[in-house]
Design a protein around this motif. Structure first.
Motif, PDB file in Angstrom:
ATOM      1  N   TYR A   1     -19.639  42.258 -48.476  1.00  0.00           N
ATOM      2  CA  TYR A   1     -19.688  42.797 -46.677  1.00  0.00           C
ATOM      3  C   TYR A   1     -18.416  43.830 -47.152  1.00  0.00           C
ATOM      4  O   TYR A   1     -17.812  44.086 -48.178  1.00  0.00           O
ATOM      5  CB  TYR A   1     -18.324  41.777 -45.898  1.00  0.00           C
ATOM      6  CG  TYR A   1     -19.558  40.962 -45.582  1.00  0.00           C
ATOM      7  CD1 TYR A   1     -20.582  40.701 -44.382  1.00  0.00           C
ATOM      8  CD2 TYR A   1     -19.555  39.593 -46.082  1.00  0.00           C
ATOM      9  CE1 TYR A   1     -21.161  39.896 -44.300  1.00  0.00           C
ATOM     10  CE2 TYR A   1     -20.103  38.447 -45.124  1.00  0.00           C
ATOM     11  CZ  TYR A   1     -21.091  38.409 -43.878  1.00  0.00           C
ATOM     12  OH  TYR A   1     -21.951  37.768 -44.191  1.00  0.00           O
ATOM     13  N   VAL A   2     -18.714  44.784 -45.966  1.00  0.00           N
ATOM     14  CA  VAL A   2     -17.815  46.107 -46.707  1.00  0.00           C
ATOM     15  C   VAL A   2     -17.005  46.606 -44.839  1.00  0.00           C
ATOM     16  O   VAL A   2     -17.602  46.449 -43.905  1.00  0.00           O
ATOM     17  CB  VAL A   2     -18.632  47.528 -46.124  1.00  0.00           C
ATOM     18  CG1 VAL A   2     -17.563  48.781 -46.260  1.00  0.00           C
ATOM     19  CG2 VAL A   2     -18.656  47.382 -47.613  1.00  0.00           C
TER      20      VAL A   2
ATOM     21  N   THR B   1     -14.355  48.428 -42.488  1.00  0.00           N
ATOM     22  CA  THR B   1     -13.775  50.017 -41.945  1.00  0.00           C
ATOM     23  C   THR B   1     -12.535  50.010 -41.243  1.00  0.00           C
ATOM     24  O   THR B   1     -12.969  49.245 -40.761  1.00  0.00           O
ATOM     25  CB  THR B   1     -15.054  50.799 -41.849  1.00  0.00           C
ATOM     26  OG1 THR B   1     -16.295  50.802 -42.491  1.00  0.00           O
ATOM     27  CG2 THR B   1     -14.367  52.186 -41.835  1.00  0.00           C
TER      28      THR B   1
ATOM     29  N   ARG C   1     -13.279  48.580 -46.838  1.00  0.00           N
ATOM     30  CA  ARG C   1     -12.473  48.153 -48.201  1.00  0.00           C
ATOM     31  C   ARG C   1     -14.148  47.116 -49.110  1.00  0.00           C
ATOM     32  O   ARG C   1     -14.369  46.588 -47.503  1.00  0.00           O
ATOM     33  CB  ARG C   1     -11.704  47.490 -47.402  1.00  0.00           C
ATOM     34  CG  ARG C   1     -10.396  47.353 -46.740  1.00  0.00           C
ATOM     35  CD  ARG C   1      -9.494  49.149 -47.383  1.00  0.00           C
ATOM     36  NE  ARG C   1      -9.013  50.079 -47.449  1.00  0.00           N
ATOM     37  CZ  ARG C   1      -7.437  49.260 -46.711  1.00  0.00           C
ATOM     38  NH1 ARG C   1      -7.036  48.301 -46.869  1.00  0.00           N
ATOM     39  NH2 ARG C   1      -7.020  50.424 -45.971  1.00  0.00           N
ATOM     40  N   SER C   2     -14.686  47.018 -49.523  1.00  0.00           N
ATOM     41  CA  SER C   2     -14.935  45.822 -50.181  1.00  0.00           C
ATOM     42  C   SER C   2     -15.204  44.905 -50.716  1.00  0.00           C
ATOM     43  O   SER C   2     -13.728  44.591 -51.066  1.00  0.00           O
ATOM     44  CB  SER C   2     -15.975  46.397 -51.192  1.00  0.00           C
ATOM     45  OG  SER C   2     -16.865  48.346 -50.722  1.00  0.00           O
TER      46      SER C   2
ATOM     47  N   PHE D   1     -16.578  41.763 -52.506  1.00  0.00           N
ATOM     48  CA  PHE D   1     -17.785  41.182 -53.044  1.00  0.00           C
ATOM     49  C   PHE D   1     -17.562  39.370 -52.513  1.00  0.00           C
ATOM     50  O   PHE D   1     -17.864  39.197 -53.862  1.00  0.00           O
ATOM     51  CB  PHE D   1     -17.731  41.621 -54.792  1.00  0.00           C
ATOM     52  CG  PHE D   1     -17.778  42.690 -54.806  1.00  0.00           C
ATOM     53  CD1 PHE D   1     -19.247  43.436 -54.741  1.00  0.00           C
ATOM     54  CD2 PHE D   1     -16.987  43.229 -54.948  1.00  0.00           C
ATOM     55  CE1 PHE D   1     -19.886  45.292 -54.354  1.00  0.00           C
ATOM     56  CE2 PHE D   1     -16.921  45.245 -54.834  1.00  0.00           C
ATOM     57  CZ  PHE D   1     -18.191  45.625 -55.038  1.00  0.00           C
TER      58      PHE D   1
ATOM     59  N   THR E   1     -23.512  43.825 -47.249  1.00  0.00           N
ATOM     60  CA  THR E   1     -24.490  43.714 -48.856  1.00  0.00           C
ATOM     61  C   THR E   1     -25.005  43.102 -48.802  1.00  0.00           C
ATOM     62  O   THR E   1     -24.909  42.341 -48.666  1.00  0.00           O
ATOM     63  CB  THR E   1     -23.429  44.516 -49.214  1.00  0.00           C
ATOM     64  OG1 THR E   1     -23.091  43.798 -49.627  1.00  0.00           O
ATOM     65  CG2 THR E   1     -22.146  45.639 -48.265  1.00  0.00           C
TER      66      THR E   1
ATOM     67  N   THR F   1     -25.429  49.035 -48.107  1.00  0.00           N
ATOM     68  CA  THR F   1     -25.462  48.020 -47.183  1.00  0.00           C
ATOM     69  C   THR F   1     -25.924  48.741 -46.054  1.00  0.00           C
ATOM     70  O   THR F   1     -26.592  49.364 -45.496  1.00  0.00           O
ATOM     71  CB  THR F   1     -23.798  49.043 -47.171  1.00  0.00           C
ATOM     72  OG1 THR F   1     -23.069  48.968 -48.256  1.00  0.00           O
ATOM     73  CG2 THR F   1     -23.403  48.471 -45.925  1.00  0.00           C
TER      74      THR F   1
END
Length: 224
Positions: free
Chosen positions: A68-69, A71, A82-83, A85, A109, A114
């Motif tokens: 996920y990202v 923001t 911020r990513s 994994f 993602t 994304t």
């Protein structure tokens, strides 16, 4: 991709392949796409950080989610994303400015890329401060008691209000405060002396502590 297929199956043993099955349902292979938008949950403030939660998107785009990202936004302006994994649906966003109010959007993602962002989260302020002053309402006398009401302060200091402290006054002299561990904005103060005139001031409490006092209420005189 985009072509429709059906399938038949035959089993094989030492003699060779046997009879075919009936035909399967029709399917059309497709190229995976970016995932759908997650469903935003809640954000809660810490000191220099905020923990944000969400639900996974209803569509993965045909490819497994890989992370996920998140923001952060300040007054609607996107900050550095911020990513993560990880497929965990709660993450702590660090390196936030204390005293600044943030909201957050989350995107999923997969192998393609994304996807769309979620809706905006609730607003939080890292390193919460004391709440503002409540607005005093009306005091009503009872027997050895008074019912006092007020409205919540305009600012909770970035942390939910957990209760209130009410201080009775005789003239300008404050008496022992009465603490209420409830966000209710009407409370009954007991242990008052009949025939004595009181006014009351209220302060809100959050995780940091009690904030500023309200102005004084109207005067009331408990009676038997």
């Amino acid at each position: 991709n985009g072509t429709t297929y059906r399938f038949k199956v035959r089993a094989v043993n030492a003699v060779g392949p046997g009879a075919y099955s009936a035909t399967s349902n029709a399917v059309a292979p497709f190229a995976p796409t970016a995932p759908g938008a997650p469903t935003i949950g809640t954000a809660s403030a810490g000191i220099g950080n905020a923990t944000v939660s969400w639900s996974a998107p209803s569509s993965t785009g045909g490819s497994a989610l890989t992370g996920y990202v998140v923001t952060p936004y300040i007054s609607g302006v996107a900050q550095a994303p911020r990513s993560f994994f990880s497929t965990a649906t709660a993450q702590t966003i660090t390196s936030l400015a204390n005293g600044t109010t943030y909201t957050f959007r989350v995107a999923a993602t997969n192998a393609v890329g994304t996807g769309a962002q979620s809706a905006e989260s609730n607003a939080v302020t890292p390193a919460p401060v004391l709440p503002g002053a409540p607005t005093i309402g009306t005091a009503v006398a009872g027997e050895g008691s008074a019912t006092v009401s007020w409205t919540v302060p305009a600012s909770d200091g970035g942390s939910p209000i957990t209760g209130y402290v009410v201080v009775p006054y005789i003239g300008y002299y404050p008496l022992a405060p009465q603490t209420f561990s409830s966000p209710a904005t009407t409370q009954v103060l007991t242990g008052l002396t009949n025939g004595t005139t009181y006014r009351f001031k209220v302060r809100a409490v959050n995780v940091v502590g009690p904030g500023a006092f309200s102005t004084a209420s109207n005067a009331v005189t408990p009676t038997a």
